[in-house]
Scaffold this active site. Structure first.
Site, short mmCIF file in Angstrom:
data_model
loop_
_atom_site.label_atom_id
_atom_site.label_comp_id
_atom_site.label_asym_id
_atom_site.label_seq_id
_atom_site.Cartn_x
_atom_site.Cartn_y
_atom_site.Cartn_z
N SER A 49 0.85 -1.20 0.00
CA SER A 49 0.00 0.00 0.00
C SER A 49 0.89 1.24 0.00
CB SER A 49 -0.90 0.00 1.24
OG SER A 49 -0.10 0.17 2.40
N ASP A 84 -0.63 -1.55 -4.20
CA ASP A 84 -2.02 -1.77 -3.80
C ASP A 84 -2.71 -0.42 -3.61
OD1 ASP A 84 -4.23 -3.25 -2.96
OD2 ASP A 84 -3.59 -3.29 -0.86
N HIS A 85 -3.82 -0.21 -4.26
CA HIS A 85 -4.60 1.03 -4.14
C HIS A 85 -3.80 2.30 -4.41
CE1 HIS A 85 -8.27 -0.89 -2.75
NE2 HIS A 85 -7.50 -1.66 -2.00
N ASP A 106 -6.44 3.02 -8.09
CA ASP A 106 -7.75 3.06 -7.44
C ASP A 106 -8.29 4.48 -7.51
OD1 ASP A 106 -9.96 3.08 -5.88
OD2 ASP A 106 -9.00 2.36 -4.05
N GLU A 136 -10.34 -0.46 -10.02
CA GLU A 136 -11.48 -0.74 -9.13
C GLU A 136 -12.71 0.03 -9.61
OE1 GLU A 136 -10.69 -0.56 -4.90
OE2 GLU A 136 -12.67 0.30 -4.47
N GLY A 208 -10.01 -9.89 1.72
CA GLY A 208 -10.09 -11.35 1.91
C GLY A 208 -10.21 -11.77 3.37
N ASN A 228 -6.95 -10.67 -2.11
CA ASN A 228 -6.03 -9.88 -1.29
C ASN A 228 -6.20 -10.17 0.19
OD1 ASN A 228 -5.59 -8.73 -3.76
ND2 ASN A 228 -6.07 -6.65 -3.15
N ASN A 230 -4.57 -9.01 3.92
CA ASN A 230 -3.70 -8.12 4.68
C ASN A 230 -3.94 -8.30 6.19
OD1 ASN A 230 -1.95 -6.10 5.44
ND2 ASN A 230 -3.33 -4.42 4.92
P1 13P Z 1 -7.96 -7.31 4.24
O1 13P Z 1 -7.22 -6.31 5.05
O2 13P Z 1 -9.40 -7.41 4.57
O3 13P Z 1 -7.28 -8.64 4.28
O4 13P Z 1 -7.93 -6.79 2.73
C1 13P Z 1 -6.73 -6.64 2.07
C2 13P Z 1 -6.90 -5.93 0.78
O5 13P Z 1 -7.91 -6.02 0.13
C3 13P Z 1 -5.76 -5.12 0.30
O6 13P Z 1 -6.09 -4.40 -0.82
#
Ligand code: 13P
Length: 279
Positions: A49, A84-85, A106, A136, A208, A228, A230
């Site tokens: 991120s 990510d994003h 994103d 997205e 996820g 994903n 995290n």
């Molecule tokens: P979580 O933090 O819910 O596992 O999601 C991770 C995610 O989607 C990163 O983009």
């Protein structure tokens, strides 16, 4: 070897499984994930991120660290280093220039037309350099990088429109959230399947963490090829470290303190790999 996400996601689509994106936060996270995926002989996407990039020092540091680990640990499986994003064209450009092999733009906070304009700008820059792009539509809410936002589900029409930008994969907001769920996740599998039936590019499931295994399996059946993770790894690491610290108050070696979460992370990565790859 660092690769873009194209081959791994197309293979996932062809053979109906999902490649995990594990978000990384530091050296220990990266090393642990790479070692487990290498041991299991599975490709992996390392998600970073904007906040994590800043925390680690910057995009060049992240690229240097990942490349160094791949070399020093003899990692033989394909590794994709993915932003990510990414919130802007500038951030995507910065990470691509530093050596990231994939980016997510994103621009979902903007109206669709503006989202598409920014996404197309990123696609043009990225594709000219062999880099893959995820976008997205709708908006995936929840809490990530200390930013909290509310959800807005994607429609099939939005997905068909944004795909025209030439993106390599798409994350439609369909009820999943970042961070912990308040109550049960409520994924819109019907729209997910419809999008998959009408689009040839791989679909991505964000948020996820906290989605039960049966819903993950259902999502893969409905066309999800990248998931994903995290928060779940962070919690596994935190719980183990907390226990260690309680029992070993006098241990001050950071390698031992941070490292006490390693086994829990290895177990979690293995568990997710088995589920997502259908092993
Ligand atoms: P979580 O933090 O819910 O596992 O999601 C991770 C995610 O989607 C990163 O983009």
């Amino acid at each position: 070897m660092l690769v873009n996400s194209r081959e791994m996601l197309l293979d996932a689509k062809k053979n109906k499984y999902a490649v995990p994106q594990f978000n990384i936060n530091n050296l220990e996270w990266t090393k642990t994930i790479l070692e487990k995926c290498n041991e299991m002989n599975l490709p992996v996407i390392l998600g970073v991120s904007e906040g994590a990039i800043k925390y680690m020092g910057g995009a060049n540091t992240v690229v240097g660290m990942v490349n160094g680990l791949i070399k020093d640990l003899n990692i033989g499986v394909p590794v994709c280093l993915h932003l990510d994003h990414g919130g802007s064209f500038e951030m995507c450009k910065k990470t691509i220039d530093a050596g990231f092999t994939s980016v997510m733009i994103d621009a979902s906070k903007y109206p669709l037309e503006e989202n598409m304009r920014i996404t197309k700008e990123v696609v043009d820059y990225a594709h000219a350099r062999g880099i893959t792009v995820e976008a997205e539509v709708g908006h995936i809410g929840g809490s990530e990088d200390n930013i909290t936002s509310s959800s807005n589900n994607a429609t099939l029409e939005d997905c068909l429109e944004i795909a025209k930008t030439g993106i390599d994969s798409l994350a439609p907001a369909l009820g999943s959230v970042h961070g912990l769920y308040k109550g049960e996740p409520n994924l819109d599998f019907e729209t997910m399947k419809k999008i998959n039936d009408n689009l040839s590019i791989p679909l991505v499931l964000h948020g996820g963490t906290g989605i039960p295994d049966y819903d993950i399996k259902k999502a893969i059946e409905c066309g999800i090829n990248k998931i994903n993770i995290n928060t779940e790894l962070q919690i596994a690491w935190h719980d183990a470290v907390l226990e260690f610290v309680k029992e070993n108050e006098s241990v001050y070696d950071p390698r031992k303190v941070i490292g006490s979460g390693r086994e829990a992370m290895l177990t979690k990565v293995q568990e997710k790999n088995r589920l997502f790859f259908g092993l």
